[in-house]
Design an enzyme around this catalytic site. Structure first.
Site, PDB file in Angstrom:
ATOM      1  N   TRP A  21       0.869  -1.251  -0.032  1.00  0.00           N
ATOM      2  CA  TRP A  21      -0.007   0.004  -0.089  1.00  0.00           C
ATOM      3  C   TRP A  21       0.695   1.105   0.014  1.00  0.00           C
ATOM      4  CZ3 TRP A  21      -0.574  -4.306   2.894  1.00  0.00           C
ATOM      5  CH2 TRP A  21      -1.645  -5.260   2.767  1.00  0.00           C
ATOM      6  N   TYR A  55      -3.829   2.095  -5.070  1.00  0.00           N
ATOM      7  CA  TYR A  55      -2.903   2.373  -4.090  1.00  0.00           C
ATOM      8  C   TYR A  55      -1.735   3.480  -4.495  1.00  0.00           C
ATOM      9  CZ  TYR A  55      -4.577  -1.998  -1.824  1.00  0.00           C
ATOM     10  OH  TYR A  55      -5.356  -2.857  -1.359  1.00  0.00           O
ATOM     11  N   GLN A 179     -11.277 -11.553  -1.415  1.00  0.00           N
ATOM     12  CA  GLN A 179     -10.327 -11.315  -0.528  1.00  0.00           C
ATOM     13  C   GLN A 179     -10.999 -10.142   0.564  1.00  0.00           C
ATOM     14  OE1 GLN A 179      -6.887  -7.661  -0.969  1.00  0.00           O
ATOM     15  NE2 GLN A 179      -6.538  -9.462  -2.316  1.00  0.00           N
ATOM     16  N   ARG A 230       1.168   3.777  13.622  1.00  0.00           N
ATOM     17  CA  ARG A 230       0.071   4.257  12.510  1.00  0.00           C
ATOM     18  C   ARG A 230      -0.760   4.965  13.328  1.00  0.00           C
ATOM     19  NH1 ARG A 230      -2.730   0.196   8.802  1.00  0.00           N
ATOM     20  NH2 ARG A 230      -0.914  -0.770   8.699  1.00  0.00           N
TER      21      ARG A 230
END
Length: 325
Positions: A21, A55, A179, A230
């Site tokens: 990503w 992305y 997914q 993060r």
């Protein structure tokens, strides 16, 4: 590294896959770390590399294209996705035949590939007839530009079954893989999607196995948020919204189970997903080699039955089943 088939197909993927990503590789140091992470993955038997055209505006695909070109193509399973906007035009988004064909071509160019092993619908398109989408994907298989196709989020059990009916009626190439997000903090696919996939022979390649970092063990109740994590920079604050007292209490109890098994929480969390035979692999992001080194330890790690029961008790998950009468 262990490998599993993707559903009933003959395609085999590593139990732990690497997703990109990537947002900024302009700095030499960042690019070097990312390349070393991919090299480490390949050297340790990771063969599945997952990406998407959305992305970083194609930057992630271009990065993978440059790095993976150094490895034998036959040893790689490479995927990308289509749906999100790739330009300002009214047709630069969605799952129309036009956007699917143009996006696939651009992804192949970005990644310097002749074909993609797996190609996913990133989301469901309410504005496009499902038959059009499935015909386009099946045609890409016939053209050899993709080998298998599948879907990601917003495709529930009912939509998967509807797609199957269309595929059978038209004699199209099969939908091979889904997914979805799946982890100890978000087990929604166990309500119906998992059973539908098993019944239809569809593989499950899960993402977000550590729930945005919640299940790494770095965020602890009563402790400050780690610098550089993060939660200190993510713009949409997904991880921050998850740092509730309830979730952090769950993390503390899960850490106790992981400690008893002699592994850290991240390894246990990923191994727990792989404990489900319906799952083909877990796709994890790794921003540096040390994270990847930890992730790949989940492959082949078996959690004892009593620990699985305790994990279920801690997460408090209850599958929804509607009973009448």
């Amino acid at each position: 590294m262990k490998y599993r088939n993707v559903g009933k197909s003959g395609l085999k993927v590593s139990e732990v896959a690497l997703g990109s990503w990537v947002t900024d590789l302009n700095g030499t140091a960042a690019a070097d770390v990312a390349r070393r992470t991919v090299d480490l993955a390949f050297d340790n038997g990771v063969n599945f590399f997952d990406c998407a055209d959305a992305y970083s505006g194609g930057a992630a695909e271009r990065f993978f294209g440059d790095v993976l070109a150094r490895f034998p193509r036959r040893e790689l399973v490479v995927s990308s996705k289509v749906y999100f906007p790739t330009g300002p035009g009214v047709n630069d988004r969605g799952l129309s035949r036009k956007h699917i064909f143009e996006s696939c071509e651009q992804s192949l160019n970005n990644m310097k590939l002749d074909y993609l092993d797996l190609y996913y619908c990133h989301r469901f398109d309410e504005t496009c007839d499902l038959e059009e989408t499935l015909r386009a994907l099946s045609d890409l298989v016939s053209q050899g530009k993709i080998l298998y196709y599948g879907v990601s989020e917003e495709w529930g059990g009912a939509r998967l079954q509807e797609a199957q009916r269309i595929i059978e009626r038209l004699g199209l190439h099969p939908l091979t893989v889904v997914q979805p997000q799946y982890n100890l903090a978000d087990r929604y696919i166990e309500h119906e999607i998992m059973d539908v996939c098993v019944r239809l022979g569809i593989g499950i390649t899960t993402f977000s196995p550590l729930s945005q970092g919640l299940l790494t063990g770095k965020y602890r109740k009563g402790r400050p948020i780690p610098e550089g994590s993060r939660a200190t920079w993510q713009a949409d604050r997904q991880i921050n919204d998850m740092l509730t007292d309830e979730n952090l209490d769950m993390v503390e109890r899960l850490i106790e189970v992981a400690d008893g098994l002699g592994v850290n929480l991240a390894i246990m969390s990923m191994a727990w997903i792989l404990q489900h035979p319906q799952v083909s692999c877990v796709i994890a992001g790794a921003s540096k080699p040390s994270q990847l080194e930890n992730n790949i330890k989940a492959s082949g790690f078996v959690i004892p039955d009593d620990a699985m029961v305790e994990i279920d008790r801690i997460t408090g998950f209850q599958r929804f089943e509607r009973h009448v009468g």
